[in-house]
Motif scaffolding. Sequence first.
Motif, PDB file in Angstrom:
ATOM      1  N   HIS A  61       0.763  -1.873   0.053  1.00  0.00           N
ATOM      2  CA  HIS A  61      -0.122   0.007  -0.155  1.00  0.00           C
ATOM      3  C   HIS A  61       1.235   0.930  -0.051  1.00  0.00           C
ATOM      4  N   ASP A  62       2.028   1.703   0.350  1.00  0.00           N
ATOM      5  CA  ASP A  62       2.642   2.384   0.432  1.00  0.00           C
ATOM      6  C   ASP A  62       3.128   2.579  -0.519  1.00  0.00           C
ATOM      7  N   ARG A  63       2.979   1.615  -2.008  1.00  0.00           N
ATOM      8  CA  ARG A  63       3.790   2.169  -3.725  1.00  0.00           C
ATOM      9  C   ARG A  63       2.153   2.977  -3.923  1.00  0.00           C
ATOM     10  N   VAL A  64       1.488   2.578  -3.544  1.00  0.00           N
ATOM     11  CA  VAL A  64      -0.207   3.331  -3.865  1.00  0.00           C
ATOM     12  C   VAL A  64       0.176   4.973  -3.541  1.00  0.00           C
ATOM     13  N   ARG A  65       0.563   5.408  -2.435  1.00  0.00           N
ATOM     14  CA  ARG A  65       0.672   6.862  -2.291  1.00  0.00           C
ATOM     15  C   ARG A  65       1.353   7.402  -2.050  1.00  0.00           C
ATOM     16  N   TYR A  66       1.257   8.546  -2.126  1.00  0.00           N
ATOM     17  CA  TYR A  66       2.731   9.785  -1.735  1.00  0.00           C
ATOM     18  C   TYR A  66       2.301  10.999  -0.971  1.00  0.00           C
ATOM     19  N   ASP A  67       3.266  11.811  -0.311  1.00  0.00           N
ATOM     20  CA  ASP A  67       3.167  12.345   0.593  1.00  0.00           C
ATOM     21  C   ASP A  67       2.816  13.726  -0.195  1.00  0.00           C
ATOM     22  N   ILE A  68       1.855  14.547  -0.135  1.00  0.00           N
ATOM     23  CA  ILE A  68       0.667  15.892  -0.672  1.00  0.00           C
ATOM     24  C   ILE A  68       1.946  16.696  -0.307  1.00  0.00           C
ATOM     25  N   ARG A  69       2.301  17.048   0.663  1.00  0.00           N
ATOM     26  CA  ARG A  69       3.902  17.694   0.252  1.00  0.00           C
ATOM     27  C   ARG A  69       4.165  17.933  -0.750  1.00  0.00           C
TER      28      ARG A  69
END
Length: 405
Positions: free
Chosen positions: A58-66
């Motif tokens: 699941h960390d691969r499908v998300r990134y920090d908005i900042r």
Amino acid sequence: LRKPRIVILGAGYGGLMATTRLQKMIGVNEADIVLVNKHDYHYETTWLHEASAGTMHHDRVRYDIRDVIDRSKVNFIQDSVVEIKTEEKVVVLENSQIDFDYLVVALGGEPETFGIKGLKEFAFSIVNVNAARQIREHIEYQFANYNNEEEKRDERLTIVVGGAGFTGIEFLGELTNRIPELCHEYDLDFHKVRLVCVEAAPMVLPGFDPELVNYAVSQLERKGVEFMLGTAIKECTPEGILVAKGEEEVKEIKAGTVVWAAGVRGNSVIEKSGIEAMRGRVKVQPDLRAPGHDNIFIIGDSSLVINEEINRPYPPTAQIAMQQGEVCARNITAIIRNKTELESFKPDIKGTVCSLGEDDAIGVVYGKKVFGAKASFMKKMVDNRALLMIGGPSLVLKKGKFNIL
Ligand code: FAD
Ligand code: NAD
């Protein structure tokens, strides 16, 4: 003179596209830009079936908005939107509230359960990172339990997917890759596992090209998926589901996991705020504003745009959400600069590609049919393109899909 404040709700495809375009177009002296999102990360909704099946972390499908916003121009607030007070031009958040002059509602969709009993309580839906993690863990828990029980309960190893739309089919494609791994890991006989897809319409992917649909069905059946077509889910229980085919008697399918992938509606915040909507989706004006609300733009899955050629709504897709984000950013910039002419949104549909797992897919791209490894390659390029549009080449290098050969 007070600067106008632009507030964007939701950092999904539509919201981030609008924000990244606005931060380029608007000068710091022209307006304040505020972005509100429930989490401090963006997730690729279009990759969630992979995280749900467990074929991608699941960390691969998300990134920090900042990582993708210009913090000198955009003020990011991590909070949940509760309600929009349209008259007072205020957004009520869980922990505070915020005034706006111009609002972009890009809160995405929610599962449509059509009031079917038990779905909310007993079925999962592929909706966000938290849900994806829970589905993956739940399936694994069922498999881990099987050999620890004296009386073996085969239904633990049955996974029902409700709906053979693009979400259901893409999830099944991932499961056909994941199940052999799980069987190996938990010493289980692959033949004990059942993957059942229940679809109310008489065909899989209703309305899609029949030749490509046949290819998808035969590929998935070959890997063990059972399709029950013309069969509707009538109820979901702690033990499984009840289904009915036409006038036939209601039948029970026992299952350890039920995933409901049979439709989306607009975000409930829309209805809670008294904005006129159909199933939570607002039929927006050509310039993407909500009728009767000159300062509120609605984009993405909570908006509804009619395809005049067939007089039916366009399906809610990331492709459309992103294009709406761009048009809405240009229209807000125009209003702030006192221009009277606003741009009308016209979707430019480049195609549709549906993944069938790791290295297989079907699709229609620029009017041409594609399937197999070539379609799978194209799907990864589409996924990388979304990253490029929002975060530029550095985001593609960080999160892109390069396992393409
Ligand atoms: P989203 O991208 O879903 O973003 C909504 C954002 O709002 C999220 O960040 C969420 O956290 C935030 N949010 C929600 N509620 C609140 C709240 N109350 N307060 C604060 N923040 C909130 N479309 C395609 O075009 N191609 C595909 O290949 C494709 N594949 C898909 C695969 C799957 C498994 C699924 C489920 C959908 C797929 N879709 C695809 C559809 C596509 O994902 C959606 O149409 C798209 O995500 C809509 O974009 P959006 O900006 O409206 O919402
Ligand atoms: P959908 O509405 O496209 O499909 C839902 C399916 O569930 C339909 O085939 C419907 O007949 C069926 N259904 C409805 N009620 C049922 C019941 N009671 N029992 C059994 N079946 C039932 O929903 P989706 O697949 O979640 O897609 C949502 C949106 O996201 C669509 O616009 C789609 O185009 C988009 N999407 C695109 C892709 C892609 O391009 N690769 C992937 C996933 C989703």
